[in-house]
Structures are given as structure tokens and as C-alpha cells.
Design a protein around this motif. Sequence first.
Motif, short mmCIF file in Angstrom:
data_model
loop_
_atom_site.label_atom_id
_atom_site.label_comp_id
_atom_site.label_asym_id
_atom_site.label_seq_id
_atom_site.Cartn_x
_atom_site.Cartn_y
_atom_site.Cartn_z
N ASP A 635 0.84 -1.18 0.00
CA ASP A 635 0.00 0.00 0.00
C ASP A 635 0.88 1.23 0.00
N GLY A 648 12.87 -6.43 0.64
CA GLY A 648 12.91 -7.68 1.41
C GLY A 648 12.32 -8.87 0.69
N SER A 673 -1.68 -12.42 7.31
CA SER A 673 -1.04 -12.99 6.13
C SER A 673 -0.25 -14.22 6.54
P1 ADP Z 1 9.42 -3.43 3.05
O1 ADP Z 1 10.81 -3.07 3.28
O2 ADP Z 1 8.60 -2.30 2.53
O3 ADP Z 1 8.79 -4.22 4.06
P2 ADP Z 1 9.16 -5.88 1.60
O4 ADP Z 1 9.65 -6.31 0.24
O5 ADP Z 1 9.62 -6.68 2.70
O6 ADP Z 1 9.54 -4.38 1.77
O7 ADP Z 1 7.62 -5.90 1.58
C1 ADP Z 1 6.93 -5.33 0.53
C2 ADP Z 1 5.63 -4.87 1.02
O8 ADP Z 1 4.78 -6.01 1.29
C3 ADP Z 1 5.60 -4.12 2.22
O9 ADP Z 1 5.87 -2.75 2.03
C4 ADP Z 1 4.21 -4.34 2.76
O10 ADP Z 1 3.34 -3.45 2.19
C5 ADP Z 1 3.89 -5.74 2.29
N1 ADP Z 1 4.10 -6.78 3.35
C6 ADP Z 1 5.13 -7.61 3.45
N2 ADP Z 1 4.90 -8.47 4.48
C7 ADP Z 1 3.70 -8.18 5.01
C8 ADP Z 1 2.91 -8.74 6.09
N3 ADP Z 1 3.34 -9.75 6.86
N4 ADP Z 1 1.70 -8.17 6.36
C9 ADP Z 1 1.28 -7.15 5.63
N5 ADP Z 1 1.96 -6.58 4.60
C10 ADP Z 1 3.18 -7.11 4.30
#
Ligand code: ADP
Length: 683
Positions: A635, A648, A673
Motif C-alpha cells: 500500500d 525484502g 497474512s
Molecule cells: P518493506 O521493506 O517495505 O517491508 P518488503 O519487500 O519486505 O519491503 O515488503 C513489501 C511490502 O509487502 C511491504 O511494504 C508491505 O506493504 C507488504 N508486506 C510484506 N509483508 C507483510 C505482512 N506480513 N503483512 C502485511 N503486509 C506485508
Amino acid sequence: MNKNNSSQISLQEKYDYLKTEFKQVLKGKIVKSSEFFDEEINDIIERKDSKENIFFLKRLIDSVGDAVIATDKDGRIIYWNRSAEKLYKWKAEKVIGKNIVDVTPTKTSKKQADELIKTLINGDTWQGEFEVQDKNGRIFPIHVTDSPVLDENNELAGVIGVSKDISEYKELVNELLMKEIRFRELIYTINSGIVIYEVKNEGLTGEDYIIVEFNQYALQHERKNKDEVIGKSLKDIRPNIDDFGLIDVFRKVWKTGQAEFIPAKQYVDKNFSNYYENRVFKLPGGEIVAVYDDVTVQKKVELELRTSEKRFRTITEDSPDAIFITDLNGHFRYINNSAYTMLGYAQSKLKGKNFIEIIPPEKHEMMQGLFQKALNNEHIFTETELVKKNGNVIPVDLNAMKLPNDKIYGSCRDITERKKAEKKIIQQNKEYESINEELLQMNNELKTAKNKAEESDRLKSAFLTNMSHEIRTPMNGIMGFTELLKNPGIKGPQQKKFIDIIQKSGARMLDTINNLISISKIESGETEINYSQVNIKEIMQDNVLFFKPEAEKKGIQLKLNSQPEGILIIKTDRDKLQSVLTNLTKNAIKYSKKGTIKTGCYLNNNSIRFFVQDEGIGIPKDRQKAIFKRFVQADIEDRKAFEGSGLGLAICKSYVDMLGGEIWLKSEVNAGSTFIFTVPFQV
Ligand code: ADP
């Protein structure tokens, strides 16, 4: 005069003679001999015996076939011969002395009676017809010749009337009249022109022909009244009749008496341009009759038909198509020149053959079927083949149909060139298709390249935005709080708090830099897999142990939920496996505000399935795929609230791929999730 001569004398002459003699008798004179009577009779007369003479005359008059009646000037009957007795059924002795009007009542008009009396007083003979009644009351027509008898003073002394029954004659005349009327009616109403001509100079050359009769049809046709034609010469009505030749035929008919027929011929002048058929014959009276019909319409139709037939024949002969006409059994009845040329046969060599003989055997059945259809009045259009004399086959377009005269028409167009062109087109089409495919492929590649370029552009912007945020934020923290620490007044717990913030900011930056290094290594293909024997259970436990304090700080429980029994050691890359677990657990904590985070793994077929399940904010369905891409966050609006580079999950996916596994997730917004990934179970 001799006997022979007297027999040739006409009856009228005899009456005239007798009239004179009788006049003498009335005057008491002796009648003189007459040259009209034979010598024997003359002898008697010569004897001058008046009694005998009178007797003779009486007998003579009695022998006359007509009724002879003499009256005095008042109409009293003084003589009544035998024939009068027969005609009027009265005996002479019964009528002598009676008035003629009473004995033989007549039906005469006043006019007729006046005329009679006037004529007789004038001393002339009156002739006429009227009806009379006999003794029995029969009324019948008579012809009467009344002659006056004059005295010496030329006064009317009496009348001698000679009368005869003309009823039979009248009937005959009526009958003839009826016949004539019927005949005229026929002539007038018949739908042909009938003209009767009187021949001028008859007996010589039969030169001119004068119209005496012109029927209704002829009048209408000539657009004339009867007055305008009767008495006119044929030449007056039809000035160019000599060119038409009718007069010549008239002459011939007039001469020979043989009827002639002139077949349809054109007559032309300034009023007419018509075709006529004429029948000419001669009447017993010598007149010439022409019966004619205007056949212009038929003739024109006939001419048109002939012209169109000729045109059709020319078109057919000159047509580049092969044209065949067969009978209902398929035997050729007509073949045009092109057909011979097309098939390589000498002229007339195909006549009488069956069309099937020029069809290749494999097409026989189909063509017989089509022939049947044509017989049933279907119009046939098809492609087929014809066999040439030399055995070669020509492709043709066939067009066939049944003709009204029980024939089958077929025309064949040689389509060899078209077929060649079609083949070429098909070939070309194929080539174009393959070019098209190549182009499509190129297009796709270009699209992919374009997408990639756009993607990298987008990623570049995202990267820059993320990085500026992810570096500047902790950097600001470090810079700000180190500045504050310079202040000698900051001591004790406050100093510790500031140092904590600086450390956290440093760790966050280190995290970002590590992620950046990892992703750039992955991108450049520098990441290597270092296999070793890895104790899965140990890794899982370490992970929980490591993150527990951070989770609990947020009031979240972190649990190692399920693990396979016994020791589980597999051959894999420890760092990468650890990195994936770390990332997923970190995210679970980061994106949860409450609840429990469960982690665990289990064996599934030939792989180990790991999961990290939270009860956090969840991820919308339409973002679930995208989050595995670099720099993408679920989002975008809320990003600031959660911090992060969006790298990540991209690193996780690359590592899981490298390890030979798969990664996916199940998530619902506001429910939580579950991230699942596998690594091959290999030892
Ligand atoms: P970030 O550094 O933004 O966390 P990631 O690649 O790890 O980057 O995650 C991408 C995006 O996925 C996040 O910005 C978030 O919006 C969503 N996200 C990842 N894991 C979760 C989770 N466990 N619950 C909700 N949203 C998640």
C-alpha cells in the motif's frame, strides 16, 4: 317465219303480239296472220274464218303458262284464260262479267294504284309486283304486266293483264338475300382484311384493280371510310403496291383463275411499314379477292428471334470459354471452337460423345450428380477438371444449366492461370504469415524490452525515492542526536535514550545497505549458493529467539508453532535460508499491531514447507503478486507508517528460487497474512 324461228321468239314478244291481235278481236276485226305462228296455224288463219280464228286465239292464249286476264275499262272481266283459272282457282264462267277487284282482291298501295292507272291512261304498259288473294283465300305475290287497250279515239277501252305467281321466286330471292347477308356479315366481321376488286380492262391485261368491297378490318387498318375507298384503284390507296408485287399476283390469278398465297412481305410507304400475308383468288364473276393479314408483330418477333439467335451463335462461337450443349443423356450436340482448342481435339471429333469422357475418372461420380441436378433445373457453378486429348488435365470453372429445349448447356473457363496465381498467393501468404510471426515475435520482444525499460525506469524512480527516504531518515536521526549529545548537559537516562536512537538509526541504515548489496549482487548474478548441512530446527528456534523481544515490545506473541519430529538436517545455503526467514518474520512483526505470529515447517513430499503466519493488516488481493518485485510495497499510501525499502520480499523470492523452491502467500486485509516457501528436501 318458219317453225324453228318461231320457237326462238321470247315470251314477252309473244305477249306483245297477242296484245295487238286481241285489240283487233275486241274491235270485231279479223285477226291477220302472223309470222310468229307456224305455217299450219297460218293456214287456218288464212282461211279467214273468224270463228275458227277466235277459237284458235283462245286456245293459243289458254296455252300460255301465265294468267291472261282482259277487262273492260271499268275493270269488268271479259277474258280469263286457263292459266288464270289455275292461278286464281276461279273458273272463267264464274268470273266473266265480274269486276276484277272483287275476284282477285289485291294488296297495293295507293301510290302504286295511282301510278298503274296513270300509266295505262297514258297508253303505256305497267309492270309491277303486288300481293293477291285467290278463291281459296291464299295470298301470294304476283308479277303483273298490265297493257292498255285503246279505242280509235285513243281512249282506254280495257286492260290486258298478264300475271304470274312469283312466290317461289321470292323465296329463292329471300334465301339468296339471306345468304348474301350472312356472307357480308362474315366478310365484315372477320379479323382479316378482305378487299374485292373489279378488274379494269378485263379481258385485256387486267391492268387496274378497282375496289368494290372493303371490309371493316381493312377500313380500320387503312384508317379510312368506306366512301374513301370504294371505286378507288388499289394504287390510290397503296401507292407503292407495285414494289410489293401484289398487282403481279392479281394478274396471274386473274389470268389462271388459280388462287395464290403471298407469304409475309413488307410494304413500305410514308404511312406504312408493315408485313402482310395475302391470299388472292378469283370470284366466278371475274372479281379478284385479296384476303390479307397484318403480320408485322409476328414478323418483327421472328426477325428479333433470328437476330438474337444469330447473336447468340456468334457470341458462343467467339467465346473464349468452351461451350457444350448436350442432350438429356449427356451426349454432345453442340461444341464451340474454343472447346476443341481447349481440349486439343480436331473439329467435330467430340460430337456424339458423352461429356463424362472428358472428365477425369475420380470426378465422374461428382459430375454425374451435378448433371442430375442440372436436369432438375438447378443452376450449377463448380470447379472441376477436363481431360485433354493428350491426357493432360485442365482446371475449369463450370457453369451449367438446363435449356428450355430439353438440352443441357455447359460453359467451361480455363482457370489454369488463376490456379497458378492462387498457388502463388497461398505460397506468398505463407511467407507473409511467417514474416508476420517474426514481426510479432519482434514486437513482443520490443514490448518486453519496452516494459523492462519502463519497469527499470519506474524501479529507478522508486529506488531513488525509497533510498532517499530510507537513508535520509536514519541519517537525520544520527545527525540530530549526535548534535544533541554534544551538549554537556545531557547525561544519564536522556543520554542513553539518545544513543539508543542513534544505534537504531544506524542499524536501520545498515539493514538498507545490506539489502541493497544483496539485491545488487542478485541482479549482477554474483550471488553464489554455498551448500552446507543445515539444521533446520536450530535455525527455526534461533529465529524465534532472535525476534521474540522485538515482537513482545509491540505486544505480539511470536511462536514456533510446528516442527517435524527428530533432528532435521538438509543440504542447503544456511545464510539464504536464514535471510528468508528473517525477512518474513520481520515483516510479520512490522505489519502487525496485535495477535500472534506463528512460524513453523513441515515435510511435504520432497520438500520442506516453511510458513510465517501473522494476524496483521493483511495484503489486498491485487497487490499480492506485486510485492515480490523490487521496491514495491503493498500500500503505497501507508508506506511511511511502516518504513522499508520494498526490497525484502524481492530478495526472499530470489533466494528461494536459487535454493530450488517456491514462495507464495495467503492473505486477507485486516485478518492477517501467511507467507509459505519451500526448499528441496535433500541431504
Ligand atoms: P518493506 O521493506 O517495505 O517491508 P518488503 O519487500 O519486505 O519491503 O515488503 C513489501 C511490502 O509487502 C511491504 O511494504 C508491505 O506493504 C507488504 N508486506 C510484506 N509483508 C507483510 C505482512 N506480513 N503483512 C502485511 N503486509 C506485508
